[in-house]
Design a protein around this motif. Structure first.
Motif, PDB file in Angstrom:
ATOM      1  N   THR A  96      82.287  35.449 -17.771  1.00 42.52           N
ATOM      2  CA  THR A  96      80.722  35.292 -17.794  1.00 42.52           C
ATOM      3  C   THR A  96      80.544  35.839 -16.448  1.00 42.52           C
ATOM      4  OG1 THR A  96      78.997  33.654 -17.872  1.00 42.52           O
ATOM      5  CG2 THR A  96      80.796  32.969 -16.666  1.00 42.52           C
ATOM      6  N   THR A  97      79.277  36.149 -16.407  1.00 41.63           N
ATOM      7  CA  THR A  97      78.399  36.841 -15.045  1.00 41.63           C
ATOM      8  C   THR A  97      77.624  35.563 -14.411  1.00 41.63           C
ATOM      9  OG1 THR A  97      76.611  37.646 -16.285  1.00 41.63           O
ATOM     10  CG2 THR A  97      78.181  39.152 -15.914  1.00 41.63           C
ATOM     11  N   ARG A  98      77.294  34.758 -15.036  1.00 43.09           N
ATOM     12  CA  ARG A  98      76.614  33.694 -14.347  1.00 43.09           C
ATOM     13  C   ARG A  98      77.332  32.178 -14.690  1.00 43.09           C
ATOM     14  NH1 ARG A  98      70.189  33.379 -15.081  1.00 43.09           N
ATOM     15  NH2 ARG A  98      71.088  32.577 -17.088  1.00 43.09           N
ATOM     16  N   ILE A  99      77.513  31.448 -13.625  1.00 41.77           N
ATOM     17  CA  ILE A  99      78.190  30.139 -13.768  1.00 41.77           C
ATOM     18  C   ILE A  99      77.229  29.123 -13.263  1.00 41.77           C
ATOM     19  CG2 ILE A  99      80.376  28.754 -13.190  1.00 41.77           C
ATOM     20  CD1 ILE A  99      81.641  31.449 -12.845  1.00 41.77           C
ATOM     21  N   PHE A 100      77.206  27.987 -13.897  1.00 41.49           N
ATOM     22  CA  PHE A 100      76.524  26.849 -13.547  1.00 41.49           C
ATOM     23  C   PHE A 100      77.187  25.671 -13.576  1.00 41.49           C
ATOM     24  CE2 PHE A 100      73.425  29.770 -15.487  1.00 41.49           C
ATOM     25  CZ  PHE A 100      72.288  29.590 -14.854  1.00 41.49           C
ATOM     26  N   VAL A 101      77.114  24.921 -12.357  1.00 44.31           N
ATOM     27  CA  VAL A 101      77.956  23.587 -12.314  1.00 44.31           C
ATOM     28  C   VAL A 101      77.189  22.382 -12.429  1.00 44.31           C
ATOM     29  CG1 VAL A 101      79.610  24.783 -11.080  1.00 44.31           C
ATOM     30  CG2 VAL A 101      77.756  23.508  -9.814  1.00 44.31           C
ATOM     31  N   THR A 102      77.493  21.274 -13.028  1.00 45.61           N
ATOM     32  CA  THR A 102      76.639  19.914 -12.967  1.00 45.61           C
ATOM     33  C   THR A 102      77.775  18.725 -12.901  1.00 45.61           C
ATOM     34  OG1 THR A 102      75.000  18.853 -14.124  1.00 45.61           O
ATOM     35  CG2 THR A 102      76.755  19.737 -15.350  1.00 45.61           C
ATOM     36  N   GLY A 103      77.192  17.817 -12.052  1.00 43.10           N
ATOM     37  CA  GLY A 103      77.946  16.638 -11.880  1.00 43.10           C
ATOM     38  C   GLY A 103      77.034  15.525 -11.318  1.00 43.10           C
ATOM     39  N   GLU A 104      77.470  14.144 -11.465  1.00 42.65           N
ATOM     40  CA  GLU A 104      76.782  13.516 -10.593  1.00 42.65           C
ATOM     41  C   GLU A 104      77.652  12.616  -9.579  1.00 42.65           C
ATOM     42  OE1 GLU A 104      73.669  12.485 -10.901  1.00 42.65           O
ATOM     43  OE2 GLU A 104      73.103  14.143 -12.696  1.00 42.65           O
ATOM     44  N   GLY A 105      76.984  11.915  -8.607  1.00 44.62           N
ATOM     45  CA  GLY A 105      77.518  11.203  -7.485  1.00 44.62           C
ATOM     46  C   GLY A 105      78.773  12.237  -6.766  1.00 44.62           C
ATOM     47  N   ARG A 106      79.719  11.483  -6.332  1.00 49.06           N
ATOM     48  CA  ARG A 106      81.019  12.547  -5.815  1.00 49.06           C
ATOM     49  C   ARG A 106      81.442  13.484  -6.687  1.00 49.06           C
ATOM     50  NH1 ARG A 106      84.632   9.459  -1.763  1.00 49.06           N
ATOM     51  NH2 ARG A 106      86.209  10.385  -2.847  1.00 49.06           N
ATOM     52  N   SER A 107      81.465  13.198  -7.733  1.00 51.03           N
ATOM     53  CA  SER A 107      81.757  14.333  -8.609  1.00 51.03           C
ATOM     54  C   SER A 107      81.040  15.796  -8.351  1.00 51.03           C
ATOM     55  CB  SER A 107      82.187  13.930 -10.088  1.00 51.03           C
ATOM     56  OG  SER A 107      83.289  13.147 -10.184  1.00 51.03           O
ATOM     57  N   GLY A 108      79.742  15.220  -8.408  1.00 53.46           N
ATOM     58  CA  GLY A 108      78.552  16.113  -8.142  1.00 53.46           C
ATOM     59  C   GLY A 108      78.689  16.811  -6.976  1.00 53.46           C
ATOM     60  N   PHE A 109      78.966  16.049  -6.033  1.00 50.68           N
ATOM     61  CA  PHE A 109      79.349  16.737  -4.655  1.00 50.68           C
ATOM     62  C   PHE A 109      80.555  17.654  -4.777  1.00 50.68           C
ATOM     63  CE2 PHE A 109      77.368  12.825  -2.659  1.00 50.68           C
ATOM     64  CZ  PHE A 109      76.190  13.658  -2.259  1.00 50.68           C
ATOM     65  N   MET A 110      81.556  17.257  -5.406  1.00 49.64           N
ATOM     66  CA  MET A 110      82.754  18.404  -5.614  1.00 49.64           C
ATOM     67  C   MET A 110      82.408  19.495  -6.463  1.00 49.64           C
ATOM     68  SD  MET A 110      85.172  16.759  -4.038  1.00 49.64           S
ATOM     69  CE  MET A 110      83.898  16.119  -2.942  1.00 49.64           C
ATOM     70  N   ALA A 111      81.459  19.606  -7.515  1.00 49.11           N
ATOM     71  CA  ALA A 111      81.067  20.549  -8.159  1.00 49.11           C
ATOM     72  C   ALA A 111      80.204  21.508  -7.254  1.00 49.11           C
ATOM     73  CB  ALA A 111      80.025  20.093  -9.487  1.00 49.11           C
ATOM     74  N   LYS A 112      79.321  21.079  -6.329  1.00 50.74           N
ATOM     75  CA  LYS A 112      78.642  21.850  -5.335  1.00 50.74           C
ATOM     76  C   LYS A 112      79.543  22.545  -4.476  1.00 50.74           C
ATOM     77  CE  LYS A 112      74.001  19.549  -5.552  1.00 50.74           C
ATOM     78  NZ  LYS A 112      73.067  18.687  -4.675  1.00 50.74           N
ATOM     79  N   ALA A 113      80.660  21.815  -3.936  1.00 50.96           N
ATOM     80  CA  ALA A 113      81.620  22.214  -3.290  1.00 50.96           C
ATOM     81  C   ALA A 113      82.144  23.454  -3.843  1.00 50.96           C
ATOM     82  CB  ALA A 113      82.655  21.321  -2.433  1.00 50.96           C
ATOM     83  N   PHE A 114      82.497  23.432  -5.128  1.00 56.68           N
ATOM     84  CA  PHE A 114      83.381  24.518  -5.838  1.00 56.68           C
ATOM     85  C   PHE A 114      82.425  25.610  -6.118  1.00 56.68           C
ATOM     86  CE2 PHE A 114      84.770  25.724 -10.388  1.00 56.68           C
ATOM     87  CZ  PHE A 114      85.926  26.443  -9.949  1.00 56.68           C
ATOM     88  N   ALA A 115      80.920  25.349  -6.544  1.00 52.36           N
ATOM     89  CA  ALA A 115      80.158  26.468  -6.603  1.00 52.36           C
ATOM     90  C   ALA A 115      79.725  27.072  -5.146  1.00 52.36           C
ATOM     91  CB  ALA A 115      78.624  25.915  -7.219  1.00 52.36           C
TER      92      ALA A 115
END
Length: 182
Positions: free
Chosen positions: A33-52
């Protein structure tokens, strides 16, 4: 008790169950893909943002669901939906909407039988303890989903390492995408 040693030992036990095959499988999904979206809530959401953030440093076109500048998910996009339990309703809803829009949904969870896993096209299982303490999850003395989130972070960093070496990106090339507003 040496808390650091306990955490590392717990993480090692989980990470040894995941294996290189899962890192490769997840990396392959990112290449589709050319566009990647991440989602998650709480600490898992923070890990998703770190990954992004790290994937952005590596040259991927990244978005975090819920941010004001995030466009709508569309056909051909990839949504990475993260929930240790696989039962976080907002994450499931976002996965369902993304799939309806024609995007590929990849979930990362500890529960391969969860509602989130059922929506996903690809499911990566990190068999670490979550708040639910499921029978397939590794045991942990840490609170809530700490072990899942720690292993999630290491797994995502392994995917980033694979990406940087496969795409032969130098430290300097990645650093050039790092924040320069300091």
């Amino acid at each position: 008790m040496n808390e650091l040693s306990v955490i590392v030992k717990e993480m090692q036990g989980v990470i040894e169950q995941i294996g290189e095959k899962e890192v490769e499988r997840f990396f392959t999904e990112l290449q589709k893909t050319t566009r990647i979206f991440v989602t998650g809530e709480g600490r898992s959401g923070f890990m998703a943002k770190a990954f992004a953030m790290r994937l952005m440093h590596l040259g991927y076109n990244m978005y975090v669901v819920g941010e004001t500048v995030t466009p709508a998910v569309a056909g051909g996009d990839c949504l990475i939906a993260i929930s240790g339990s696989g039962s976080t309703q907002s994450v499931i809803h976002q996965a369902q909407r993304s799939k309806s829009a024609g995007s590929n949904v990849v979930c990362i969870t500890a529960n391969e039988d969860s509602d989130l896993a059922q929506v996903a096209d690809t499911c990566i299982v990190i068999p670490a303890a979550t708040k639910n303490r499921g029978e397939k999850e590794a045991k942990s003395i840490q609170p809530l989903s700490s072990l899942f989130d720690q292993c999630l972070h290491v797994f995502c960093d392994a995917v980033c390492l694979k990406s940087s070496t496969r795409r032969t990106l130098s430290h300097e090339e990645v650093l050039a995408k790092h924040s320069n507003t300091e």
